[in-house]
Design a protein around this motif. Structure first.
Motif, PDB file in Angstrom:
ATOM      1  N   MET A 189       5.986   1.910  -9.335  1.00 33.65           N
ATOM      2  CA  MET A 189       6.179   3.348  -9.297  1.00 33.65           C
ATOM      3  C   MET A 189       5.365   3.985 -10.256  1.00 33.65           C
ATOM      4  O   MET A 189       4.682   4.868 -10.051  1.00 33.65           O
ATOM      5  CB  MET A 189       7.513   3.807  -8.964  1.00 33.65           C
ATOM      6  CG  MET A 189       8.209   3.305  -7.862  1.00 33.65           C
ATOM      7  SD  MET A 189       7.398   3.830  -6.384  1.00 33.65           S
ATOM      8  CE  MET A 189       7.028   5.427  -6.238  1.00 33.65           C
ATOM      9  N   ASP A 190       5.267   3.207 -11.487  1.00 35.57           N
ATOM     10  CA  ASP A 190       4.424   3.637 -12.494  1.00 35.57           C
ATOM     11  C   ASP A 190       2.924   3.766 -12.259  1.00 35.57           C
ATOM     12  O   ASP A 190       2.288   4.777 -12.523  1.00 35.57           O
ATOM     13  CB  ASP A 190       4.589   2.986 -13.742  1.00 35.57           C
ATOM     14  CG  ASP A 190       6.031   3.173 -14.552  1.00 35.57           C
ATOM     15  OD1 ASP A 190       6.558   4.136 -14.340  1.00 35.57           O
ATOM     16  OD2 ASP A 190       6.276   2.271 -15.308  1.00 35.57           O
ATOM     17  N   PHE A 191       2.571   2.843 -11.511  1.00 35.64           N
ATOM     18  CA  PHE A 191       1.277   3.001 -10.845  1.00 35.64           C
ATOM     19  C   PHE A 191       1.080   3.631  -9.521  1.00 35.64           C
ATOM     20  O   PHE A 191       0.080   4.600  -9.677  1.00 35.64           O
ATOM     21  CB  PHE A 191       0.879   1.366 -10.307  1.00 35.64           C
ATOM     22  CG  PHE A 191      -0.502   1.342  -9.729  1.00 35.64           C
ATOM     23  CD1 PHE A 191      -1.796   1.403 -10.533  1.00 35.64           C
ATOM     24  CD2 PHE A 191      -0.787   1.303  -8.257  1.00 35.64           C
ATOM     25  CE1 PHE A 191      -2.821   1.361 -10.088  1.00 35.64           C
ATOM     26  CE2 PHE A 191      -1.962   1.391  -7.676  1.00 35.64           C
ATOM     27  CZ  PHE A 191      -2.924   1.023  -8.514  1.00 35.64           C
ATOM     28  N   PHE A 192       1.910   3.857  -8.633  1.00 38.84           N
ATOM     29  CA  PHE A 192       1.695   4.552  -7.618  1.00 38.84           C
ATOM     30  C   PHE A 192       1.735   6.342  -7.793  1.00 38.84           C
ATOM     31  O   PHE A 192       1.405   6.974  -7.096  1.00 38.84           O
ATOM     32  CB  PHE A 192       2.594   4.423  -6.384  1.00 38.84           C
ATOM     33  CG  PHE A 192       2.153   3.048  -5.683  1.00 38.84           C
ATOM     34  CD1 PHE A 192       0.884   2.571  -5.205  1.00 38.84           C
ATOM     35  CD2 PHE A 192       3.403   1.817  -5.630  1.00 38.84           C
ATOM     36  CE1 PHE A 192       0.583   1.653  -4.602  1.00 38.84           C
ATOM     37  CE2 PHE A 192       2.954   0.666  -5.014  1.00 38.84           C
ATOM     38  CZ  PHE A 192       1.576   0.703  -4.280  1.00 38.84           C
ATOM     39  N   VAL A 246       0.816  -1.128  -0.020  1.00 34.40           N
ATOM     40  CA  VAL A 246      -0.091  -0.093  -0.040  1.00 34.40           C
ATOM     41  C   VAL A 246       0.780   1.292  -0.082  1.00 34.40           C
ATOM     42  O   VAL A 246       1.576   1.402   0.862  1.00 34.40           O
ATOM     43  CB  VAL A 246      -0.923   0.030   1.561  1.00 34.40           C
ATOM     44  CG1 VAL A 246      -1.932   1.329   1.171  1.00 34.40           C
ATOM     45  CG2 VAL A 246      -1.702  -1.339   1.282  1.00 34.40           C
ATOM     46  N   ALA A 247       0.667   2.062  -1.029  1.00 40.05           N
ATOM     47  CA  ALA A 247       1.391   3.369  -1.114  1.00 40.05           C
ATOM     48  C   ALA A 247       0.570   4.364  -1.583  1.00 40.05           C
ATOM     49  O   ALA A 247      -0.661   3.717  -2.393  1.00 40.05           O
ATOM     50  CB  ALA A 247       2.647   3.312  -1.968  1.00 40.05           C
ATOM     51  N   PRO A 248       0.711   5.576  -1.796  1.00 38.37           N
ATOM     52  CA  PRO A 248       1.645   6.230  -0.743  1.00 38.37           C
ATOM     53  C   PRO A 248       0.854   6.185   0.510  1.00 38.37           C
ATOM     54  O   PRO A 248      -0.337   6.076   0.744  1.00 38.37           O
ATOM     55  CB  PRO A 248       1.686   7.752  -1.239  1.00 38.37           C
ATOM     56  CG  PRO A 248       0.644   7.987  -2.492  1.00 38.37           C
ATOM     57  CD  PRO A 248       0.164   6.533  -2.686  1.00 38.37           C
ATOM     58  N   HIS A 249       1.723   6.028   1.530  1.00 38.37           N
ATOM     59  CA  HIS A 249       1.362   6.049   2.942  1.00 38.37           C
ATOM     60  C   HIS A 249       1.658   7.489   3.882  1.00 38.37           C
ATOM     61  O   HIS A 249       2.917   7.587   4.141  1.00 38.37           O
ATOM     62  CB  HIS A 249       1.971   4.775   3.642  1.00 38.37           C
ATOM     63  CG  HIS A 249       1.791   4.915   5.313  1.00 38.37           C
ATOM     64  ND1 HIS A 249       0.435   4.855   5.833  1.00 38.37           N
ATOM     65  CD2 HIS A 249       2.514   4.580   6.347  1.00 38.37           C
ATOM     66  CE1 HIS A 249       0.519   4.827   7.043  1.00 38.37           C
ATOM     67  NE2 HIS A 249       1.746   4.648   7.468  1.00 38.37           N
ATOM     68  N   PRO A 275      -2.935  -3.258 -10.156  1.00 35.23           N
ATOM     69  CA  PRO A 275      -2.230  -4.337 -10.771  1.00 35.23           C
ATOM     70  C   PRO A 275      -1.472  -5.269  -9.528  1.00 35.23           C
ATOM     71  O   PRO A 275      -1.255  -5.173  -8.791  1.00 35.23           O
ATOM     72  CB  PRO A 275      -1.443  -3.859 -11.798  1.00 35.23           C
ATOM     73  CG  PRO A 275      -0.961  -2.563 -11.388  1.00 35.23           C
ATOM     74  CD  PRO A 275      -2.135  -1.975 -10.503  1.00 35.23           C
ATOM     75  N   THR A 276      -1.208  -6.695 -10.397  1.00 33.64           N
ATOM     76  CA  THR A 276      -0.806  -7.518  -9.680  1.00 33.64           C
ATOM     77  C   THR A 276       0.757  -7.839 -10.161  1.00 33.64           C
ATOM     78  O   THR A 276       1.022  -7.735 -11.424  1.00 33.64           O
ATOM     79  CB  THR A 276      -1.377  -9.052  -9.825  1.00 33.64           C
ATOM     80  OG1 THR A 276      -2.671  -9.000  -9.368  1.00 33.64           O
ATOM     81  CG2 THR A 276      -0.439 -10.097  -9.085  1.00 33.64           C
TER      82      THR A 276
END
Length: 192
Positions: A168-171, A34-37, A152-153
């Protein structure tokens, strides 16, 4: 209590992006990153998402939250105390053992390990997924869009840097509650 919690979070305007368990069975047995936190609210919303998905989460949190009053409630919610001040806390072996013993458990990790901005994720989540032979599900809470759920997985390839780049592309575009606490936020990048 879990149903009330889910209802309250949704009543606050949050929408959940939860995959169908039949289409993506990995949602029930994985490491959830889980990110960002950046806020304690991440836990409040994230717990509702996990419960709404029907998963059995094990969330590693600071042992300081546990005392004689809170211990029964927190353990019932799936929280596991961790001594973050002890480098030999056996977090990775404990999490791997949990995943190998129970095939319907999700281990939830915030790889920043703090609500302050950090330049690197702690690598433990990757070691846990690799050693347990489970996928990594990307979990998020977007405070601007009021959306939370699963992305995504990632199947660990053994190339940590390449897998981290995909993550990181996702977050990167996710809007945390406190952008100043997310190193990769547009605000932080603009200030560099």
């Amino acid at each position: 209590m879990k149903k009330i919690w889910i209802w309250l979070v949704k009543k606050c305007g949050w929408h959940f992006d939860i995959p169908d368990k039949k289409e993506r069975p990995e949602v029930m047995h994985c490491v959830v990153v889980v990110a960002p936190h950046t806020s304690f609210d991440d836990f409040l919303i994230g717990a509702a998402v996990l419960w709404a998905a029907g998963s059995k989460p094990r969330i590693f949190v600071k042992k300081e939250y546990f005392n004689f009053l809170t211990r029964p409630l927190l353990k019932g919610m799936g929280l596991v105390p961790v001594d973050r001040g002890n480098r030999h806390n056996n977090l990775v072996p404990r999490a791997v053992e949990l995943l190998k013993e129970e095939n319907d458990v999700c281990v939830v990790i915030t790889p920043e390990a703090t609500r302050k901005p950090v330049k690197r994720f702690k690598r433990g989540f990757y070691e846990i997924a690799t050693q347990a032979g489970v996928p990594i599900m990307l979990g998020f809470m977007d405070f601007k869009e009021k959306r939370a759920g699963y992305g995504p997985t990632i199947i660990p390839s053994g190339d940590y840097e390449a897998d981290l780049a995909k993550m990181m592309d996702f977050f990167r575009p996710v809007h945390p509650k406190h952008p100043e606490g997310w190193y990769w936020s547009e605000q932080q990048i603009d200030n560099q």
